[in-house]
Design an enzyme around this catalytic site. Structure first.
Site, mmCIF file in Angstrom:
data_model
loop_
_atom_site.group_PDB
_atom_site.id
_atom_site.type_symbol
_atom_site.label_atom_id
_atom_site.label_comp_id
_atom_site.label_asym_id
_atom_site.label_seq_id
_atom_site.Cartn_x
_atom_site.Cartn_y
_atom_site.Cartn_z
ATOM 1 N N SER A 64 -7.362 11.238 -11.123
ATOM 2 C CA SER A 64 -7.784 9.377 -10.670
ATOM 3 C C SER A 64 -6.531 8.687 -10.706
ATOM 4 C CB SER A 64 -8.716 9.909 -11.312
ATOM 5 O OG SER A 64 -9.709 8.522 -11.236
ATOM 6 N N ASP A 280 -13.774 8.281 -6.550
ATOM 7 C CA ASP A 280 -14.674 8.358 -7.279
ATOM 8 C C ASP A 280 -15.523 6.593 -7.790
ATOM 9 O OD1 ASP A 280 -13.482 8.026 -9.142
ATOM 10 O OD2 ASP A 280 -14.138 9.612 -9.925
ATOM 11 N N ALA A 371 -19.105 -0.728 -15.456
ATOM 12 C CA ALA A 371 -18.220 -1.908 -14.817
ATOM 13 C C ALA A 371 -16.704 -1.610 -14.019
ATOM 14 C CB ALA A 371 -17.801 -3.106 -16.139
ATOM 15 N N ARG A 506 -9.140 0.745 -27.247
ATOM 16 C CA ARG A 506 -9.801 -0.717 -26.329
ATOM 17 C C ARG A 506 -9.808 -2.011 -26.948
ATOM 18 N NH1 ARG A 506 -7.028 1.388 -22.099
ATOM 19 N NH2 ARG A 506 -7.752 3.381 -21.458
HETATM 20 C C1 16G Z 1 -12.480 8.178 -17.350
HETATM 21 C C2 16G Z 1 -14.301 8.173 -17.371
HETATM 22 C C3 16G Z 1 -14.884 7.085 -16.695
HETATM 23 C C4 16G Z 1 -14.297 6.047 -18.256
HETATM 24 C C5 16G Z 1 -12.986 5.582 -17.927
HETATM 25 C C6 16G Z 1 -12.530 5.582 -19.682
HETATM 26 C C7 16G Z 1 -15.369 9.823 -15.433
HETATM 27 C C8 16G Z 1 -15.537 10.625 -14.296
HETATM 28 N N1 16G Z 1 -14.702 9.874 -15.895
HETATM 29 O O1 16G Z 1 -11.901 7.930 -16.225
HETATM 30 O O2 16G Z 1 -16.099 7.011 -16.527
HETATM 31 O O3 16G Z 1 -15.266 4.794 -17.740
HETATM 32 O O4 16G Z 1 -12.333 7.471 -18.429
HETATM 33 O O5 16G Z 1 -11.515 5.583 -20.384
HETATM 34 O O6 16G Z 1 -16.442 10.637 -16.622
HETATM 35 P P1 16G Z 1 -11.194 5.398 -21.659
HETATM 36 O O7 16G Z 1 -12.132 5.760 -22.803
HETATM 37 O O8 16G Z 1 -9.801 5.389 -21.211
HETATM 38 O O9 16G Z 1 -11.759 3.808 -21.828
HETATM 39 MG MG MG Z 2 -11.562 8.455 -10.332
#
Ligand code: 16G
Ligand code: MG
Length: 539
Positions: A64, A280, A371, A506
């Site tokens: 991603s 996405d 967001a 975070r």
């Molecule tokens: C991933 C998730 C996304 C989420 C992000 C949070 C999917 C397909 N993607 O990219 O939805 O906002 O993780 O990342 O579920 P973090 O846990 O590092 O803050």
């Molecule tokens: Mg993505």
């Protein structure tokens, strides 16, 4: 299962000993050089999952929005959804089993999950444009063939396109045809029909600039261009011919730095958007006449879409319920606007698409957006049937037209996953239909200034949360400290959570001014550092 054969194949994809990885929020993700064995094993696991569900399963090779050196893999469940939680655990066990234990762990999973090994298996595979993706997807194929599964390799596709293929194949083509051509046809037909009667004919409404993050989105938008060219002209930037994937561009960069992407010519008031590396996510943005940058994130996208849907529902006069699903990261102003001005119910879930998707399924029409720009709209089967029936039966011209539009919207949204291409087409259609400029859209409400920071700690799992990640449970004292800090500012809110994709905690803060949001975020970071075992430099 021929365990000897599997042992032999597996030796070609050896696991570096001692390496431990987690199937996280969006699958496995780390430096590409550590992933070969994971890919092979996810090929094996996909076969078991396919046998168990008697359905086609997807395997997507992508990381991603991560840097180009990283890669990752995730499995797609039968209806295009994220892998079921119990299988995430199986995935983690299998990926972490030492070489000699791997066949036994594989057997254990198939016993635990009551997999009928005689059942046929079919796997579809896709990959993004990372230099390492092709070889890694070959390792997935090796895993699939080691267990004698059948497969189709779609090659270069966006993540949502692979979700779409899985969904199509498991609904015997009812959802659409499981080819790229089928995907473009379905979306462009719905888009062209929806925008047929637009009020405005001026060119400025029909042109949008897209920052493709130097990723797969560029290739797929190029393929799609001629299908929609009569209704929309799409200008591509960061199309991968020069720059590095996700570097200083793309949806994640734009959202987290609140800055325009590099490599994009932006004139004032021009409508621009950014995709992430696997297309996405989408966010919109523009420069105003004074050259100030304005970000229109997932929250404002959800607001635009739900107000449009609500109007159509009022028009057809059906009592279909609509709900909006957000996460703790949703800007406080968006939640207030949705609840108080638009009078739509808003729900908050944990971060990660699977949580939002799940909640959104509870409504006739469930609008979900993070967001960061990941989201879509789900229509329940009952709502879809009702709407398609109304399109045929209604006699009143106005109501019929509204029902027809809703039908186009159903076809235009990728209901298997958040999809930057499909979301962009919906947004473009709504702006045309409602004759809205990007500034007018932006002016729906004013975002509260906010700041996100990261804190490094020895073990981020010491932080546990509740109330959809808005409250800390452990370590003791941290929530009280956050409460005391939040009280010092106006219109303020703050929360912390362990990341599901990076080894950091975070921190999110919002307040009445940027200065205050920054200062609150810093103070909360310090509290995390002190109470949750911070390492390295003090924030
Ligand atoms: C991933 C998730 C996304 C989420 C992000 C949070 C999917 C397909 N993607 O990219 O939805 O906002 O993780 O990342 O579920 P973090 O846990 O590092 O803050
Ligand atoms: Mg993505």
């Amino acid at each position: 299962m021929d365990l000897d054969a599997i042992t032999e194949y597996s030796a070609l994809h050896p696991k570096p000993s001692g390496l431990i990885l987690q199937y996280g929020t969006a699958g496995f993700r780390t430096k590409a050089e550590h992933l070969d064995h994971v890919m092979f094993r996810m090929g094996l696991l996909a076969v078991l999952r396919s046998k168990q569900t008697k359905s086609t399963i997807g395997v997507m090779v992508t990381a991603s929005h991560n840097p180009e050196e990283d890669n990752g893999v995730k499995l797609v469940d039968p209806l295009g959804e994220m892998l079921a939680p119990s299988w995430e655990e199986h995935a983690t066990c299998l990926a972490n089993a030492e070489e000699q234990d791997m066949p036994r762990v594989l057997m254990d999973i198939s016993v635990k999950a009551a997999v009928n090994l005689q059942q046929d298996a079919f796997i579809v595979i896709g990959r993004d444009t990372r230099p390492t993706s092709e070889k890694l997807s070959q390792s997935v194929i090796d895993g699939v063939t080691a267990l004698e599964g059948q497969f189709h390799d779609y090659g270069l596709v966006t993540t949502p396109q692979l979700h779409y293929m899985v969904y199509c194949r498991n609904t015997s083509g009812q959802y659409g045809e499981a080819t790229l051509e089928g995907y473009y046809q379905k979306l462009s037909k719905a888009f062209m029909e929806l925008t047929k009667q637009t009020l405005c004919s001026e060119d400025e409404y029909r042109s949008v600039k897209v920052d493709c993050a130097n990723g797969i989105g560029a290739l797929k938008l190029k393929e799609m261009e001629h299908y929609v060219s009569q209704g929309l002209s799409v200008q591509l930037f960061n199309d991968g011919t020069k720059g590095k994937l996700n570097h200083l561009c793309g949806a994640d960069f734009v959202k987290s730095h609140q800055k325009p992407p590099q490599g994009m010519e932006m004139k004032s008031n021009e409508r621009c958007c950014s995709f992430d590396g696997d297309a996405d996510r989408i966010v919109y943005h523009y420069l105003d006449v004074d050259g100030h940058f304005h970000l229109i994130d997932g929250d404002k996208i959800a607001t635009l879409i739900s107000s449009f849907l609500k109007e159509l529902l009022l028009e057809i006069g059906e009592s279909l319920n609509i709900g909006v699903v957000q996460t703790a990261y949703a800007n406080g102003s968006s939640t207030r606007y949705l609840e108080e001005v638009m009078k739509v119910p808003v729900y908050c879930t944990k971060t990660g698409v699977k949580h939002l998707h799940h909640k959104a399924q509870e409504f006739d029409i469930g609008v979900y957006f993070e967001a960061n720009g990941h989201g879509t709209v789900l229509f329940s089967k009952a709502a879809e049937t009702k709407i398609r029936q109304l399109t045929k039966e209604l006699e009143d011209e106005k109501r019929k037209a509204a029902a027809k539009m809703l039908e186009n919207v159903i076809d235009l949204f990728n209901q298997a996953a958040g999809d930057a291409i499909s979301d962009m087409l919906v947004i473009e259609a709504i702006l045309m239909l409602k004759d809205l400029t990007i500034q007018q859209w932006d002016a729906l409400y004013m975002d509260l200034p906010n700041r996100q920071l990261k804190v490094k700690v020895a073990d981020r799992q010491v932080i546990s949360t509740t109330d959809a990640e808005r409250q800390v449970v452990t370590p003791p004292g941290l929530q009280e400290a956050i409460n005391d800090l939040v009280k010092k500012y106006k219109l303020s809110r703050a929360f912390v959570r362990p990341s599901g994709t990076e080894d950091v905690v975070r921190v999110y803060a919002e307040a009445d001014s940027q200065e205050n949001a920054d200062s609150l975020a810093r103070a909360v970071s310090l509290a995390v550092f002190q109470l949750a075992g911070g390492v390295g430099e003090t924030p």
